[in-house]
Write an enzyme that holds these catalytic residues in place. Sequence first.
Site, PDB file in Angstrom:
ATOM      1  N   THR A 183      42.831  40.672   4.885  1.00  0.00           N
ATOM      2  CA  THR A 183      42.200  39.467   4.750  1.00  0.00           C
ATOM      3  C   THR A 183      43.350  38.391   5.237  1.00  0.00           C
ATOM      4  OG1 THR A 183      40.796  40.068   3.068  1.00  0.00           O
ATOM      5  CG2 THR A 183      40.595  37.786   3.621  1.00  0.00           C
ATOM      6  N   SER A 224      35.868  34.449  15.125  1.00  0.00           N
ATOM      7  CA  SER A 224      36.779  35.107  15.771  1.00  0.00           C
ATOM      8  C   SER A 224      36.181  34.752  17.324  1.00  0.00           C
ATOM      9  CB  SER A 224      36.895  36.572  15.801  1.00  0.00           C
ATOM     10  OG  SER A 224      37.472  36.654  14.371  1.00  0.00           O
ATOM     11  N   HIS A 272      35.780  45.492 -10.459  1.00  0.00           N
ATOM     12  CA  HIS A 272      36.434  44.358 -10.920  1.00  0.00           C
ATOM     13  C   HIS A 272      35.462  43.294 -11.260  1.00  0.00           C
ATOM     14  CE1 HIS A 272      36.205  43.082  -6.296  1.00  0.00           C
ATOM     15  NE2 HIS A 272      34.997  42.629  -7.054  1.00  0.00           N
ATOM     16  N   HIS A 273      34.206  43.650 -11.448  1.00  0.00           N
ATOM     17  CA  HIS A 273      33.110  42.736 -11.840  1.00  0.00           C
ATOM     18  C   HIS A 273      32.852  42.999 -13.136  1.00  0.00           C
ATOM     19  CE1 HIS A 273      31.709  40.954  -7.937  1.00  0.00           C
ATOM     20  NE2 HIS A 273      32.242  42.290  -7.495  1.00  0.00           N
ATOM     21  N   ASP A 287      17.936  44.610  25.936  1.00  0.00           N
ATOM     22  CA  ASP A 287      17.382  44.441  24.701  1.00  0.00           C
ATOM     23  C   ASP A 287      18.003  45.176  23.687  1.00  0.00           C
ATOM     24  OD1 ASP A 287      15.406  43.981  22.509  1.00  0.00           O
ATOM     25  OD2 ASP A 287      13.980  43.099  24.068  1.00  0.00           O
ATOM     26  N   GLU A 294      28.218  44.500  -0.715  1.00  0.00           N
ATOM     27  CA  GLU A 294      27.110  43.502  -0.232  1.00  0.00           C
ATOM     28  C   GLU A 294      27.780  42.371  -0.017  1.00  0.00           C
ATOM     29  OE1 GLU A 294      23.932  43.278   0.602  1.00  0.00           O
ATOM     30  OE2 GLU A 294      23.837  41.056   0.580  1.00  0.00           O
ATOM     31  N   SER A 331      13.914  46.899   5.589  1.00  0.00           N
ATOM     32  CA  SER A 331      14.118  46.012   6.630  1.00  0.00           C
ATOM     33  C   SER A 331      15.719  46.015   7.042  1.00  0.00           C
ATOM     34  CB  SER A 331      13.715  44.540   6.315  1.00  0.00           C
ATOM     35  OG  SER A 331      14.219  43.773   7.128  1.00  0.00           O
ATOM     36  N   SER A 332      16.300  45.887   5.984  1.00  0.00           N
ATOM     37  CA  SER A 332      17.755  45.843   6.243  1.00  0.00           C
ATOM     38  C   SER A 332      18.362  47.309   6.726  1.00  0.00           C
ATOM     39  CB  SER A 332      18.395  45.814   4.877  1.00  0.00           C
ATOM     40  OG  SER A 332      18.345  44.282   4.431  1.00  0.00           O
ATOM     41  N   LYS A 369      43.590  38.614   8.806  1.00  0.00           N
ATOM     42  CA  LYS A 369      42.723  37.839   9.732  1.00  0.00           C
ATOM     43  C   LYS A 369      43.000  36.340   9.900  1.00  0.00           C
ATOM     44  CE  LYS A 369      39.019  39.611  10.490  1.00  0.00           C
ATOM     45  NZ  LYS A 369      38.426  40.337  11.162  1.00  0.00           N
ATOM     46  N   TRP A 412      20.805  37.090 -10.629  1.00  0.00           N
ATOM     47  CA  TRP A 412      20.582  37.825  -9.126  1.00  0.00           C
ATOM     48  C   TRP A 412      21.152  39.314  -9.396  1.00  0.00           C
ATOM     49  CZ3 TRP A 412      23.821  39.809  -5.434  1.00  0.00           C
ATOM     50  CH2 TRP A 412      25.231  39.737  -5.507  1.00  0.00           C
ATOM     51  N   ARG A 459      28.624  30.285 -17.096  1.00  0.00           N
ATOM     52  CA  ARG A 459      27.561  30.025 -16.042  1.00  0.00           C
ATOM     53  C   ARG A 459      26.340  30.470 -16.358  1.00  0.00           C
ATOM     54  NH1 ARG A 459      28.785  35.464 -12.759  1.00  0.00           N
ATOM     55  NH2 ARG A 459      27.106  34.717 -11.405  1.00  0.00           N
ATOM     56  N   HIS A 482      29.343  44.959  -4.446  1.00  0.00           N
ATOM     57  CA  HIS A 482      30.427  44.649  -3.885  1.00  0.00           C
ATOM     58  C   HIS A 482      30.716  44.641  -2.256  1.00  0.00           C
ATOM     59  CE1 HIS A 482      34.236  42.586  -3.480  1.00  0.00           C
ATOM     60  NE2 HIS A 482      34.572  43.391  -2.774  1.00  0.00           N
ATOM     61  N   HIS A 488      17.188  31.378  -6.883  1.00  0.00           N
ATOM     62  CA  HIS A 488      17.991  30.739  -5.932  1.00  0.00           C
ATOM     63  C   HIS A 488      19.129  31.822  -5.492  1.00  0.00           C
ATOM     64  CE1 HIS A 488      21.314  28.565  -4.399  1.00  0.00           C
ATOM     65  NE2 HIS A 488      22.026  28.949  -5.221  1.00  0.00           N
ATOM     66  N   TYR A 547      30.620  41.868   1.212  1.00  0.00           N
ATOM     67  CA  TYR A 547      31.246  41.820   2.552  1.00  0.00           C
ATOM     68  C   TYR A 547      30.406  41.995   3.672  1.00  0.00           C
ATOM     69  CZ  TYR A 547      35.547  41.505   0.470  1.00  0.00           C
ATOM     70  OH  TYR A 547      36.676  41.093  -0.659  1.00  0.00           O
TER      71      TYR A 547
HETATM   72  C1  HEM Z   1      40.145  38.168  -1.199  1.00  0.00           C
HETATM   73  C2  HEM Z   1      38.883  38.508  -1.325  1.00  0.00           C
HETATM   74  C3  HEM Z   1      38.024  38.575  -2.633  1.00  0.00           C
HETATM   75  C4  HEM Z   1      38.558  38.923  -3.928  1.00  0.00           C
HETATM   76  C5  HEM Z   1      39.910  39.296  -4.406  1.00  0.00           C
HETATM   77  C6  HEM Z   1      37.300  38.696  -4.793  1.00  0.00           C
HETATM   78  C7  HEM Z   1      37.345  38.969  -6.289  1.00  0.00           C
HETATM   79  C8  HEM Z   1      36.311  39.049  -6.920  1.00  0.00           C
HETATM   80  C9  HEM Z   1      36.174  39.132  -8.510  1.00  0.00           C
HETATM   81  C10 HEM Z   1      37.359  39.893  -9.360  1.00  0.00           C
HETATM   82  C11 HEM Z   1      35.186  38.828  -8.930  1.00  0.00           C
HETATM   83  C12 HEM Z   1      34.477  39.044 -10.309  1.00  0.00           C
HETATM   84  C13 HEM Z   1      34.729  37.861 -11.061  1.00  0.00           C
HETATM   85  C14 HEM Z   1      34.154  38.029 -12.574  1.00  0.00           C
HETATM   86  O1  HEM Z   1      32.826  38.351 -12.683  1.00  0.00           O
HETATM   87  O2  HEM Z   1      34.856  37.737 -13.619  1.00  0.00           O
HETATM   88  C15 HEM Z   1      34.217  38.206  -7.842  1.00  0.00           C
HETATM   89  C16 HEM Z   1      33.047  37.685  -7.908  1.00  0.00           C
HETATM   90  C17 HEM Z   1      32.346  37.488  -6.810  1.00  0.00           C
HETATM   91  N1  HEM Z   1      32.715  37.566  -5.488  1.00  0.00           N
HETATM   92 FE1  HEM Z   1      34.542  37.899  -4.626  1.00  0.00          FE
HETATM   93  N2  HEM Z   1      36.249  38.346  -4.235  1.00  0.00           N
HETATM   94  C18 HEM Z   1      36.754  38.023  -2.779  1.00  0.00           C
HETATM   95  C19 HEM Z   1      35.959  37.917  -1.694  1.00  0.00           C
HETATM   96  C20 HEM Z   1      34.518  37.493  -1.870  1.00  0.00           C
HETATM   97  C21 HEM Z   1      33.739  37.521  -0.632  1.00  0.00           C
HETATM   98  C22 HEM Z   1      34.092  37.472   0.761  1.00  0.00           C
HETATM   99  C23 HEM Z   1      32.416  37.168  -1.248  1.00  0.00           C
HETATM  100  C24 HEM Z   1      31.091  37.108  -0.663  1.00  0.00           C
HETATM  101  C25 HEM Z   1      30.899  36.635   0.739  1.00  0.00           C
HETATM  102  C26 HEM Z   1      32.614  37.418  -2.517  1.00  0.00           C
HETATM  103  C27 HEM Z   1      31.339  36.918  -3.266  1.00  0.00           C
HETATM  104  C28 HEM Z   1      31.472  37.063  -4.559  1.00  0.00           C
HETATM  105  C29 HEM Z   1      30.362  37.048  -5.757  1.00  0.00           C
HETATM  106  C30 HEM Z   1      28.706  36.498  -5.219  1.00  0.00           C
HETATM  107  C31 HEM Z   1      30.802  37.047  -6.872  1.00  0.00           C
HETATM  108  C32 HEM Z   1      30.091  37.014  -8.337  1.00  0.00           C
HETATM  109  C33 HEM Z   1      29.373  37.981  -8.719  1.00  0.00           C
HETATM  110  C34 HEM Z   1      28.539  37.931 -10.022  1.00  0.00           C
HETATM  111  O3  HEM Z   1      27.489  37.116 -10.113  1.00  0.00           O
HETATM  112  O4  HEM Z   1      29.266  38.086 -10.960  1.00  0.00           O
HETATM  113  N3  HEM Z   1      33.861  37.513  -2.779  1.00  0.00           N
HETATM  114  N4  HEM Z   1      35.144  38.156  -6.781  1.00  0.00           N
HETATM  115 CU   LIG Z   2      33.559  42.524  -5.926  1.00  0.00          CU
END
Ligand code: HEM
Ligand SMILES: [Cu+2]
Length: 527
Positions: free
Chosen positions: A330, A270, A304-305, A107, A257, A171-172, A333, A143, A452, A255, A78, A259
């Site tokens: 952010t 916008s 931070h992950h 084009d 990614e 591709s990307s 914006k 994932w 999770r 990370h 998923h 964004y």
């Molecule tokens: C102000 C903006 C953001 C902050 C401060 C932030 C911060 C964080 C932090 C600290 C984690 C890790 C949490 C943990 O594993 O304990 C996290 C996880 C995640 N964030 Fe964000 N994030 C932000 C915006 C975004 C955006 C824009 C996206 C995607 C479009 C995103 C997608 C994700 C995803 C997919 C995870 C999970 C990753 C995993 O599987 O562990 N985040 N975020």
């Molecule tokens: Cu991140």
Amino acid sequence: MSTLEQTASTDHHHGPAKGITRWLYTTNHKDIGTMYLIFSLVMFMVGGCMALTIRAELFQPGLQLIQPEFFNQMTTMHGLIMVFGAVMPAFVGLANWMVPMMVGAPDMALPRMNNWSFWILPFAFSMMLMTLFMEGGGPNFGWTFYAPLSTTYAPPSVTFFIFAVHMMGISSIMGAINIIATIFNLRAPGMTFMKMPLFVWTWLITAFLLIAVMPVLAGVVTMMLMDIHFGTSFFNAAGGGDPVLFQHVFWFFGHPEVYIMILPAFGIVSEIIPTFARKKLFGYTSMVYATSSIAILSFVVWAHHMFTVGMPLIGELFFMFTTMLIAVPTGVKVFNWIATMFRGSMTFETPMLFAVAFVVLFTIGGFSGLMLAIAPVDFQYHDTYFVVAHFHYVLVPGAIFSIMAATYYWLPKWTGNMYNESMGKLHFWLSFIGVNITFFPMHFIGLAGMPRRIPDYALQFADFNMVASVGAFLFGFSQLLFIYNIVCCAKGGKKATDRVWEGSHGLEWTLSSPPPYHSFSQPPKVE
Ligand code: HEM
Ligand SMILES: [Cu+2]
């Protein structure tokens, strides 16, 4: 508009080929854009069925429908399908359609390569889906495919998974090169960088992110391949390696990614908000700089992950503060979107509804991100449903809503027909309600400690899980309205004018609806 008349009158000499070859061999940005969008919609449905399988199993505690092993394959597939198969190709499809039309080009700059960029994807994802039928099953390690789950303990199909990831990456990268080349070389005379529409700007920055990080992903899966088949020990402690290395390399890709999945959404919103607020975008320049700052900062926050893997205190502090710093651009914006709406003559057609919902719900996702960024408290909710709530708020009402907003916004331009507005509104409201019922309770079960990626859970989490599952089914089935509306619109309906929306601005609206096969055969002048 003499350009337009000329385009229209010469157009029938350059029409599309007939039959299936039109799609197989096409080098036309609109055909390729359409194929990307359809592919993404199909993947969205496939990934959605997997999500509903997960939520059906989690409707009640205990094991009802599926085995834990299959549950793991579902969560993994998923995530992979939604990220690489739905969100990213949808944005690339939108870029294919809109970037040439927005910069006044006929084009994309590299049309032959464009064909390859697309056609690699169906093969990559067929291969990835086939793993589900192989001995040992498909990928089952999340994932994020952390080693050693994805190496020492992985099913044999992981080798196919690695091949599929390589194809997606190729591709990307080709797609990104094409977008950069188009924007750099094919802008109409007079269109300076600071006159480019924001969607073009955000995609330009995204394309650079892609080129920077897809090789890192390719590197990490290649290291996995080496560990599995060629006797290296990058991630194997017994051979002198370190599994934490995997997480560093993965998140240095991962990370930025996330964004890649949100910057084009910023661009879309916008474009839409000024149209329906009938005002110019507030703070264009600051929007461009904010986007660039976010992109640059996204490279220094990866750990931070990994707050809980055991880092030196100074590392924890560095990643905590740099992550929080992203909230500043952010915030710029979000402020600008609100300032654009402030005292505007707003109307709420479907694209605007999705765009406004984006601003509100993405902000919720941003705040939960800030909470997660606080290193000492992240220890409590790391790897709980709180994280699931956070990234779904940024990905579903964030990325996905922006894609839906863009679809409704430009569909009349693409097809020449209006979609059904009341059905669009109904789709919006059901999706909006569904998304919140699904993901809001996850904040609470997460803070209460539900981990999770588990197929069964303790009794105290039962009520909120049931609510979340009901919401998920509501959201899922509402998407049938979306598909029905698109199909009807493509087939016919009320004719759309060239400038579909009263307040719209930009070169794409100077073309006919639908636009000629080669968008601008003569570059328009931008003063
Ligand atoms: C102000 C903006 C953001 C902050 C401060 C932030 C911060 C964080 C932090 C600290 C984690 C890790 C949490 C943990 O594993 O304990 C996290 C996880 C995640 N964030 Fe964000 N994030 C932000 C915006 C975004 C955006 C824009 C996206 C995607 C479009 C995103 C997608 C994700 C995803 C997919 C995870 C999970 C990753 C995993 O599987 O562990 N985040 N975020
Ligand atoms: Cu991140």
